[in-house]
Design a protein around this motif. Sequence first.
Motif, PDB file in Angstrom:
ATOM      1  N   GLY A   6       0.962  -1.338  -0.150  1.00 34.00           N
ATOM      2  CA  GLY A   6       0.024   0.046  -0.062  1.00 34.00           C
ATOM      3  C   GLY A   6       0.820   1.139  -0.136  1.00 34.00           C
ATOM      4  O   GLY A   6       2.011   1.239  -0.412  1.00 34.00           O
ATOM      5  N   PRO A   7       0.440   2.436   0.469  1.00 30.53           N
ATOM      6  CA  PRO A   7       1.009   3.690   0.389  1.00 30.53           C
ATOM      7  C   PRO A   7       2.128   3.814   1.355  1.00 30.53           C
ATOM      8  O   PRO A   7       2.191   2.911   2.368  1.00 30.53           O
ATOM      9  CB  PRO A   7       0.085   4.555   0.673  1.00 30.53           C
ATOM     10  N   ARG A   8       3.111   4.517   1.155  1.00 30.99           N
ATOM     11  CA  ARG A   8       3.923   5.082   2.070  1.00 30.99           C
ATOM     12  C   ARG A   8       3.828   6.500   2.263  1.00 30.99           C
ATOM     13  O   ARG A   8       3.786   7.318   1.436  1.00 30.99           O
ATOM     14  CB  ARG A   8       5.503   4.818   1.473  1.00 30.99           C
ATOM     15  N   ILE A   9       3.407   6.764   3.439  1.00 27.61           N
ATOM     16  CA  ILE A   9       2.918   8.230   3.898  1.00 27.61           C
ATOM     17  C   ILE A   9       3.666   8.818   4.727  1.00 27.61           C
ATOM     18  O   ILE A   9       3.812   8.442   5.943  1.00 27.61           O
ATOM     19  CB  ILE A   9       1.377   8.289   4.235  1.00 27.61           C
ATOM     20  N   PRO A  10       4.320   9.783   4.522  1.00 26.25           N
ATOM     21  CA  PRO A  10       5.046  10.585   5.387  1.00 26.25           C
ATOM     22  C   PRO A  10       4.276  11.272   6.281  1.00 26.25           C
ATOM     23  O   PRO A  10       3.397  12.085   5.880  1.00 26.25           O
ATOM     24  CB  PRO A  10       6.097  11.767   4.767  1.00 26.25           C
ATOM     25  N   VAL A  11       4.354  10.975   7.698  1.00 24.36           N
ATOM     26  CA  VAL A  11       3.481  11.713   8.636  1.00 24.36           C
ATOM     27  C   VAL A  11       4.305  12.232   9.845  1.00 24.36           C
ATOM     28  O   VAL A  11       5.694  11.773  10.199  1.00 24.36           O
ATOM     29  CB  VAL A  11       2.611  10.683   9.364  1.00 24.36           C
ATOM     30  N   GLY A  12       3.936  13.405  10.377  1.00 19.44           N
ATOM     31  CA  GLY A  12       4.485  14.058  11.685  1.00 19.44           C
ATOM     32  C   GLY A  12       3.726  13.794  12.867  1.00 19.44           C
ATOM     33  O   GLY A  12       2.381  14.140  12.749  1.00 19.44           O
ATOM     34  N   ILE A  13       4.396  13.303  13.729  1.00 24.49           N
ATOM     35  CA  ILE A  13       3.502  12.846  15.013  1.00 24.49           C
ATOM     36  C   ILE A  13       4.149  13.757  16.422  1.00 24.49           C
ATOM     37  O   ILE A  13       5.330  14.010  16.488  1.00 24.49           O
ATOM     38  CB  ILE A  13       3.705  11.674  15.244  1.00 24.49           C
ATOM     39  N   GLU A  14       3.373  14.392  17.001  1.00 24.77           N
ATOM     40  CA  GLU A  14       3.416  15.505  18.062  1.00 24.77           C
ATOM     41  C   GLU A  14       4.014  14.726  19.228  1.00 24.77           C
ATOM     42  O   GLU A  14       3.493  13.639  19.470  1.00 24.77           O
ATOM     43  CB  GLU A  14       2.074  16.200  18.305  1.00 24.77           C
ATOM     44  N   GLY A  49      -3.171  11.721  19.980  1.00 20.81           N
ATOM     45  CA  GLY A  49      -4.557  11.290  19.965  1.00 20.81           C
ATOM     46  C   GLY A  49      -5.304  11.181  18.800  1.00 20.81           C
ATOM     47  O   GLY A  49      -6.027  10.218  18.384  1.00 20.81           O
ATOM     48  N   GLN A  50      -4.858  12.104  17.820  1.00 23.97           N
ATOM     49  CA  GLN A  50      -5.141  11.923  16.425  1.00 23.97           C
ATOM     50  C   GLN A  50      -4.915  10.616  15.697  1.00 23.97           C
ATOM     51  O   GLN A  50      -5.744  10.069  14.915  1.00 23.97           O
ATOM     52  CB  GLN A  50      -4.908  13.223  15.490  1.00 23.97           C
ATOM     53  N   ALA A  52      -4.278   8.010  17.280  1.00 23.77           N
ATOM     54  CA  ALA A  52      -4.912   6.832  17.851  1.00 23.77           C
ATOM     55  C   ALA A  52      -6.303   6.697  17.229  1.00 23.77           C
ATOM     56  O   ALA A  52      -6.795   5.626  16.963  1.00 23.77           O
ATOM     57  CB  ALA A  52      -5.207   7.028  19.391  1.00 23.77           C
ATOM     58  N   VAL A  53      -6.934   7.878  16.826  1.00 24.22           N
ATOM     59  CA  VAL A  53      -8.247   7.678  16.130  1.00 24.22           C
ATOM     60  C   VAL A  53      -8.255   7.262  14.942  1.00 24.22           C
ATOM     61  O   VAL A  53      -8.932   6.455  14.384  1.00 24.22           O
ATOM     62  CB  VAL A  53      -8.888   9.162  16.259  1.00 24.22           C
ATOM     63  N   CYS A  54      -7.095   7.852  13.920  1.00 22.16           N
ATOM     64  CA  CYS A  54      -6.817   7.253  12.812  1.00 22.16           C
ATOM     65  C   CYS A  54      -6.742   5.809  12.833  1.00 22.16           C
ATOM     66  O   CYS A  54      -7.235   5.076  11.908  1.00 22.16           O
ATOM     67  CB  CYS A  54      -5.815   7.910  12.220  1.00 22.16           C
ATOM     68  N   TYR A  55      -5.700   5.337  13.705  1.00 26.14           N
ATOM     69  CA  TYR A  55      -5.558   3.803  13.674  1.00 26.14           C
ATOM     70  C   TYR A  55      -6.713   2.936  14.025  1.00 26.14           C
ATOM     71  O   TYR A  55      -6.962   1.937  13.591  1.00 26.14           O
ATOM     72  CB  TYR A  55      -4.442   3.605  14.875  1.00 26.14           C
ATOM     73  N   ALA A  56      -7.684   3.602  14.692  1.00 21.86           N
ATOM     74  CA  ALA A  56      -9.076   2.709  14.886  1.00 21.86           C
ATOM     75  C   ALA A  56      -9.842   3.115  13.935  1.00 21.86           C
ATOM     76  O   ALA A  56     -11.098   2.494  13.924  1.00 21.86           O
ATOM     77  CB  ALA A  56      -9.487   3.281  16.209  1.00 21.86           C
ATOM     78  N   GLY A  57      -9.583   4.076  12.799  1.00 19.42           N
ATOM     79  CA  GLY A  57     -10.500   3.982  11.753  1.00 19.42           C
ATOM     80  C   GLY A  57     -11.588   4.879  12.015  1.00 19.42           C
ATOM     81  O   GLY A  57     -12.598   4.940  11.252  1.00 19.42           O
ATOM     82  N   GLY A  58     -11.394   5.777  12.916  1.00 20.38           N
ATOM     83  CA  GLY A  58     -12.353   6.809  13.386  1.00 20.38           C
ATOM     84  C   GLY A  58     -12.448   7.949  12.142  1.00 20.38           C
ATOM     85  O   GLY A  58     -13.434   8.678  12.265  1.00 20.38           O
ATOM     86  N   TYR A  59     -11.654   8.190  11.324  1.00 18.32           N
ATOM     87  CA  TYR A  59     -11.953   9.025  10.284  1.00 18.32           C
ATOM     88  C   TYR A  59     -12.135   8.375   9.276  1.00 18.32           C
ATOM     89  O   TYR A  59     -11.317   7.907   8.489  1.00 18.32           O
ATOM     90  CB  TYR A  59     -10.590  10.071  10.197  1.00 18.32           C
ATOM     91  N   GLN A  60     -13.413   8.582   8.803  1.00 14.67           N
ATOM     92  CA  GLN A  60     -13.988   7.896   7.746  1.00 14.67           C
ATOM     93  C   GLN A  60     -13.714   8.650   6.304  1.00 14.67           C
ATOM     94  O   GLN A  60     -13.676   8.172   5.063  1.00 14.67           O
ATOM     95  CB  GLN A  60     -15.475   7.561   7.969  1.00 14.67           C
ATOM     96  N   THR A  61     -13.400  10.026   6.462  1.00 14.24           N
ATOM     97  CA  THR A  61     -13.277  10.664   5.379  1.00 14.24           C
ATOM     98  C   THR A  61     -12.240  11.831   5.747  1.00 14.24           C
ATOM     99  O   THR A  61     -11.819  12.217   6.863  1.00 14.24           O
ATOM    100  CB  THR A  61     -14.637  11.528   4.724  1.00 14.24           C
ATOM    101  N   ALA A  62     -11.645  12.619   4.604  1.00 15.13           N
ATOM    102  CA  ALA A  62     -10.677  13.718   5.053  1.00 15.13           C
ATOM    103  C   ALA A  62     -11.193  14.701   5.363  1.00 15.13           C
ATOM    104  O   ALA A  62     -10.591  15.471   6.278  1.00 15.13           O
ATOM    105  CB  ALA A  62     -10.017  13.931   3.547  1.00 15.13           C
TER     106      ALA A  62
END
Length: 96
Positions: A6-14, A49-50, A52-62
């Motif tokens: 799948g994708p390789r996404i550069p992310v910044g985590i606080e 925190g975001q 964790a929500v993302c990991y749990a599939g909590g954001y269904q849309t951008a």
Amino acid sequence: MVQRHGPRIPVGIEHENGGNRESYTLEVKDGTGQIIGARAQSDVQLTRGQLAVCYAGGYQTAAAARLAGVRATSDEALTQLIRATTNIESRLPEHF
């Protein structure tokens, strides 16, 4: 067995105490995600925190992620993250 990359996404985590962010790459392969330390500029910026929500599939849309305060360099980058983390059953083998 064919592996699906799948994708390789550069992310910044606080950091836990806020302020500074660490750079990582989220790599998804065969439905499994892994966060690897990176030096690249982040396309998506998240608090822990975001994440964790993302990991749990909590954001269904951008749009939902943006309303929750997730920042991204482009709609495409954020959409790619959402697609990579939805419809996958969450499992936490380690503490993060």
